[in-house]
Design a protein around this motif. Structure first.
Motif, PDB file in Angstrom:
ATOM      1  N   THR A 140       1.501   4.895 -24.438  1.00 27.41           N
ATOM      2  CA  THR A 140       0.896   5.045 -23.590  1.00 27.41           C
ATOM      3  C   THR A 140       2.084   5.481 -22.405  1.00 27.41           C
ATOM      4  OG1 THR A 140       1.970   2.869 -22.214  1.00 27.41           O
ATOM      5  CG2 THR A 140      -0.474   2.965 -22.890  1.00 27.41           C
ATOM      6  N   TRP A 144       1.339   8.240 -20.376  1.00 22.73           N
ATOM      7  CA  TRP A 144       2.034   8.716 -18.343  1.00 22.73           C
ATOM      8  C   TRP A 144       2.382  10.182 -18.675  1.00 22.73           C
ATOM      9  CZ3 TRP A 144       1.112   6.250 -14.423  1.00 22.73           C
ATOM     10  CH2 TRP A 144       2.710   6.426 -13.096  1.00 22.73           C
ATOM     11  N   ARG A 154      -1.017  10.696 -10.836  1.00 20.49           N
ATOM     12  CA  ARG A 154      -0.538   9.322 -11.717  1.00 20.49           C
ATOM     13  C   ARG A 154      -0.948   8.312 -10.947  1.00 20.49           C
ATOM     14  NH1 ARG A 154       5.095  10.589 -14.974  1.00 20.49           N
ATOM     15  NH2 ARG A 154       5.369  10.460 -13.298  1.00 20.49           N
ATOM     16  N   ALA A 159      -1.648   4.290 -13.796  1.00 18.86           N
ATOM     17  CA  ALA A 159      -0.883   3.620 -13.846  1.00 18.86           C
ATOM     18  C   ALA A 159      -1.197   2.261 -14.508  1.00 18.86           C
ATOM     19  CB  ALA A 159       0.206   3.470 -12.929  1.00 18.86           C
ATOM     20  N   CYS A 162      -1.289   2.650 -17.583  1.00 22.81           N
ATOM     21  CA  CYS A 162      -0.678   2.893 -19.022  1.00 22.81           C
ATOM     22  C   CYS A 162       0.838   2.092 -18.917  1.00 22.81           C
ATOM     23  CB  CYS A 162       0.467   3.919 -18.556  1.00 22.81           C
ATOM     24  SG  CYS A 162       0.211   5.088 -18.173  1.00 22.81           S
ATOM     25  N   MET A 189       5.198   3.236 -12.863  1.00 19.29           N
ATOM     26  CA  MET A 189       3.676   2.964 -13.130  1.00 19.29           C
ATOM     27  C   MET A 189       3.918   1.687 -11.834  1.00 19.29           C
ATOM     28  SD  MET A 189       3.687   2.341 -17.238  1.00 19.29           S
ATOM     29  CE  MET A 189       4.122   3.855 -18.085  1.00 19.29           C
TER      30      MET A 189
END
Length: 337
Positions: A140, A144, A154, A159, A162, A189
């Motif tokens: 991830t 990302w 994102r 987020a 991930c 994230m």
């Protein structure tokens, strides 16, 4: 990134190729975990922002971990054997070989373009475009980065997916792979909307009663090496039935063994409903459990690996006991000590 034999391109080049296509099938490995499903769902969310059509398929029609059901898009996962839609591009995430995509192999073979994004190093590429970095803590983290290169927002969905993969593949940021890069990615994230407390609660603090009962059997079956550096345990289908437990209820068991003071290598064997024996390995310190997994036809990372044993549960217990230097473990069919 670390140079790997199967890496033949860059994330930027993959992003360019993805922008030119419209129909995607995204697949991970059999027995998917948080990193696998998180990678699939995060990439699909990023591509859909650009108007792409994406299907996330399962390598095998099997029970999924219930603690991951909160992931955005989870309900849309489709077993590859039942998928009948288009497959212009087949994207393999968190999986290094065609064998590990299971029932999705025919989709990969029929695709106009095949892509791999992964962190498991193997000798050969399974895709036309392959990017693998074994130095990152989770796939991830690569997804990302790829989402950013694609120009996707994102957002909270990307987020959350991930962060879940990163948190689970680092064992709640406790494994050796929880390095500065992992924490930096996690911070990004969280800033984008991932909620660590909520995600942790859903995965680690929502165990079923059956899972707790199963843990008791796991401990009852446990055996240690003479110096206490290795731990081995097993769960049979009879154990699952007696506890009213399912496959997902056994996920925490290998970490229970690993948590014991002095244990450097932990192995958990689970008998599946079809008789297949799945092995999970975890390590502390410098121990390399991937080498053990490879000896039984599996693979993984230095600190976390897995394999499928070709034989019965009794044979698997005997084989792993010999490999780990453990004498006289409680074997399936025998009384608990």
């Amino acid at each position: 990134m670390a140079v790997t034999p199967q890496t033949n391109t860059t994330l930027a080049a993959i992003a360019c190729a993805l922008r030119e296509r419209d129909h995607f099938v995204i697949c991970g490995h059999v027995s998917p975990d948080g990193d696998c499903l998180g990678s699939q769902l995060a990439l699909a969310a990023a591509l859909r922002q650009a108007g792409k059509q994406c299907a996330c398929v399962l390598a095998r029609d099997e029970e999924l971990p219930r603690d991951l059901a909160f992931l955005p898009g989870f309900d849309g996962l489709v077993p590859a054997a039942r998928y009948e839609g288009p497959c212009e591009v087949f994207v393999a995430v968190d999986v290094p070989t065609t064998e590990r995509v299971g029932d999705a192999a025919h989709l990969q073979a029929a695709a106009d373009l095949t892509v791999t994004v992964d962190h498991h190093a193997v000798p050969e590429a399974m895709s036309v475009l392959s990017y693998t970095d074994p130095d990152v803590a989770s796939t991830t983290m690569l997804v990302w980065e790829l989402a950013a290169v694609l120009g996707a927002e994102r957002d909270r969905i990307v987020a959350t997916c991930c962060y879940t993969g990163l948190m689970t593949d680092t064992g709640r940021f406790q494994y050796q792979n929880a390095d500065a890069a992992a924490f930096a990615a996690a911070a990004e994230m969280v800033a984008a909307g991932a909620e660590p407390a909520v995600i942790s609660r859903r995965i680690y603090q929502s165990r079923s009663l059956a899972s707790i009962l199963l843990e008791g059997r796991n401990v009852d079956h446990m055996a240690l090496s003479a110096d206490g550096a290795a731990a081995l345990s097993w769960l049979s289908q009879a154990d699952f039935e007696a506890c009213g437990a399912c496959k997902a209820d056994a996920e925490p068991m290998v970490d229970v063994l690993r948590a014991i003071d002095g244990v450097e290598v932990a192995c958990m064997l689970r008998e599946q409903p079809d008789g297949e024996i799945r092995g999970s390995l975890r390590a502390k310190g410098d121990a390399d459990v991937a080498a053990i997994a490879r000896a039984f036809g599996g693979g993984g990372h230095t600190a976390a690996a897995g394999f499928t044993f070709a034989g019965t549960l009794v044979q698997a217990v005997d084989a792993l006991a010999e490999r780990l230097g453990i004498e006289c473990p409680v074997r399936p069919g025998e009384g608990v000590r």
